[in-house]
Design an enzyme around this catalytic site. Structure first.
Site, PDB file in Angstrom:
ATOM      1  N   LYS A  26      -2.956   2.276  -1.365  1.00 24.67           N
ATOM      2  CA  LYS A  26      -3.638   2.755  -2.684  1.00 24.67           C
ATOM      3  C   LYS A  26      -4.426   4.125  -2.544  1.00 24.67           C
ATOM      4  O   LYS A  26      -5.134   4.154  -1.393  1.00 24.67           O
ATOM      5  CB  LYS A  26      -4.212   1.763  -3.424  1.00 24.67           C
ATOM      6  CG  LYS A  26      -3.667   0.852  -3.905  1.00 24.67           C
ATOM      7  CD  LYS A  26      -4.444  -0.383  -4.723  1.00 24.67           C
ATOM      8  CE  LYS A  26      -4.020  -1.469  -5.099  1.00 24.67           C
ATOM      9  NZ  LYS A  26      -2.953  -1.487  -6.222  1.00 24.67           N
ATOM     10  N   SER A  33      -4.704 -10.590  -6.715  1.00 28.70           N
ATOM     11  CA  SER A  33      -5.416 -11.509  -6.373  1.00 28.70           C
ATOM     12  C   SER A  33      -4.872 -12.923  -6.564  1.00 28.70           C
ATOM     13  O   SER A  33      -5.606 -13.840  -5.935  1.00 28.70           O
ATOM     14  CB  SER A  33      -6.794 -11.290  -7.477  1.00 28.70           C
ATOM     15  OG  SER A  33      -7.146  -9.816  -7.677  1.00 28.70           O
TER      16      SER A  33
END
Lengths: 298, 194
Positions: free
Chosen positions: A87, A242
């Site tokens: 990212k 997550s």
């Protein structure tokens, strides 16, 4: 028969979008170290997203979230054979240049990190490495594609374990595409203005009935049923952040989400892999969030 | 005309379905062993070979496909599909397996990572030039004596095979399904027993 003299070209739109095509039907998993990357590959992930902290921890810890340490990215590249993504902050083209120099396979210009530019996204056409960007609606998706994104992921609300925003974003994009399909040629000018999107892209979507690049789903997927839901809503692959490594049994959850993404149309298989998984990540009600990540990006 | 399946566990399945449909071939997607029973030939698409291999195992398709390959079912693999059909995989996972239906040695990501992915024109024997799209492509480093090389590409380090055939088993390191050309699929389809 040899083509020794013929030119070969890198970084074309076709090879950049093509890698996204190859990931269809698969699961891209967030990992923070080589051990997790190995678990992801063993479970059948099509790619991993290398980052310092999963979104749930970014949310909990606060502070500025930046590009990952190159050493960590290299360690993951050396551990797995599948594509490694990373990212960059929105608008932070220098981070993107570094990631390209590190040979990452895809860059996610991501709202999960703290934005570096509140007006401009990265000019993604100027890179050889392809980019994925998030979107909450069709206009946002087409603006990112206009800037050179080769894959769109619906944003959802990262780090919540709550699928409600992902569903909202996918449904919104689908509804707006259907609206374009029912418009006549003269209405498309006005619709392009309303969407704040380039007219040629609006015309292309009206013609094809889908985005010009693959549309994946991210943000809140934390069970096999979530994966099946978003695939049935038109996502072509899923990003799980997550949801895997914040669950009780990450290896098992990872395998189950991979199976559910492939066999999303077969409820018997999804039921089987959902059985005895242990607890999914705890998750959060989106109404109580202090920071909505999906609002980042414009 | 035989029904041609496309292995649909993961990857660019719909592009192969689209090309086969353009050629007027009856196609269906294959995710389970029982769906494999319904087809007379199979395309193994591009995708991630480790993920597809994993899903072949969990779906029961690995054993079913092994059995069909030993019965000489015609198959065509592109990119990851080529890797899965090959007899040897270099630079793969330690536990990477393949069907061994095509006597070639392939090197995963043999042309480099994504930033090295490229397009180049490919001259195919008896067909002419087709567009070649190579995405994190495997490189064929060696072929057995039974393998017919139908096209090669020189990427600056000498020519390597990019389209090969061994009887009814076809393999291609690039992605004809990502282009508007149907020629290579037509070659495969024309080779099928009527």
């Amino acid at each position: 028969m040899s083509n020794g003299d013929s030119p070969s070209v890198i970084g074309t739109a076709r090879v950049k979008r093509g890698l996204a095509d190859m990931l269809r039907g698969g699961v891209i998993m967030d990992v923070v170290n080589p051990e997790q990357a190995k678990i992801a590959e063993d479970a059948g992930a099509v790619a991993v997203m290398a980052l310092e902290r999963v979104p749930a921890d970014i949310r909990r810890d606060g502070g500025v979230a930046r590009m990952s340490d190159p050493e960590m990215i290299r360690g993951i590249q050396q551990t797995v054979t599948i594509p490694v993504m990373a990212k960059a902050r929105i608008g932070h083209f220098a981070e993107a240049q570094i990631l390209q120099a590190l040979d990452v396979d895809y860059i996610d210009e991501s709202e999960v990190l703290t934005p570096a530019d509140e007006v401009n996204h990265i000019d993604k056409w100027s890179f050889t490495v392809p980019f994925v960007c998030g979107a909450t609606n069709l206009g946002e998706a087409l603006r990112r594609i206009g800037e050179g994104a080769c894959m769109i992921r619906s944003k959802g609300e990262a780090g919540t374990g709550n699928i409600v925003e992902a569903v909202r974003h996918l449904r919104t994009i689908n509804q707006q595409i259907r609206r374009l399909q029912s418009a006549d040629a003269s209405e498309l000018f006005s619709l392009a203005k309303d969407l704040q999107s380039p007219l040629p892209l609006v015309e292309e979507v009206a013609e094809r009935g889908e985005l010009p690049v693959p549309m994946f789903c991210a943000g809140g997927i934390s069970t096999p049923a979530d994966a099946s839901l978003v695939m049935q809503l038109g996502a072509q692959a899923v990003f799980v952040g997550s949801g895997i490594f914040k669950s009780e049994d990450p290896e098992r959850m990872a395998r189950a989400i991979v199976e559910a993404t492939t066999h999303y149309q077969d409820a018997a298989i999804v039921a089987k892999v959902s059985t005895g998984l242990g607890a999914a990540m705890k998750g959060a009600e989106t109404a109580t969030l202090e920071q909505r990540l999906a609002e980042r990006g414009w | 005309m035989p029904r041609v399946g496309v292995l649909a566990l993961q990857g660019d399945v719909r592009e192969h379905v689209a090309v086969l449909s353009r050629l007027g071939v009856t196609t269906s997607t294959v995710r389970t062993a029982s769906q494999l029973d319904d087809v007379e030939a199979l395309v193994l698409p591009g995708g991630e070979s480790t993920a597809i291999a994993h899903l072949l195992g969990t779906s029961g398709l690995r054993a079913a496909l092994e059995s069909r390959l030993s019965d000489h079912m015609p198959v065509f693999g592109t990119c990851a599909g080529l890797i899965l059909l090959s007899s040897q995989v270099l630079d793969g996972r330690e536990d990477q397996w393949s069907f061994g239906a095509l006597d070639v040695s392939v090197r995963r990501n043999g042309y480099g990572r994504q930033v090295a992915s490229f397009e180049a024109p490919i001259e195919v024997r008896g067909l002419g030039v087709v567009p070649g799209v190579f995405i994190r492509a495997p490189r064929i480093d060696a072929v057995g004596t039974e393998v017919e090389v139908l096209a090669e590409h020189d990427h600056g380090d000498g020519p390597h095979p990019v389209l090969v055939r061994q009887g009814s088993v076809w393999g291609c390191s690039f992605h004809p399904e990502l282009t508007s050309s149907s020629d290579i699929h037509r070659m495969f389809v024309d080779s099928l027993p009527v």
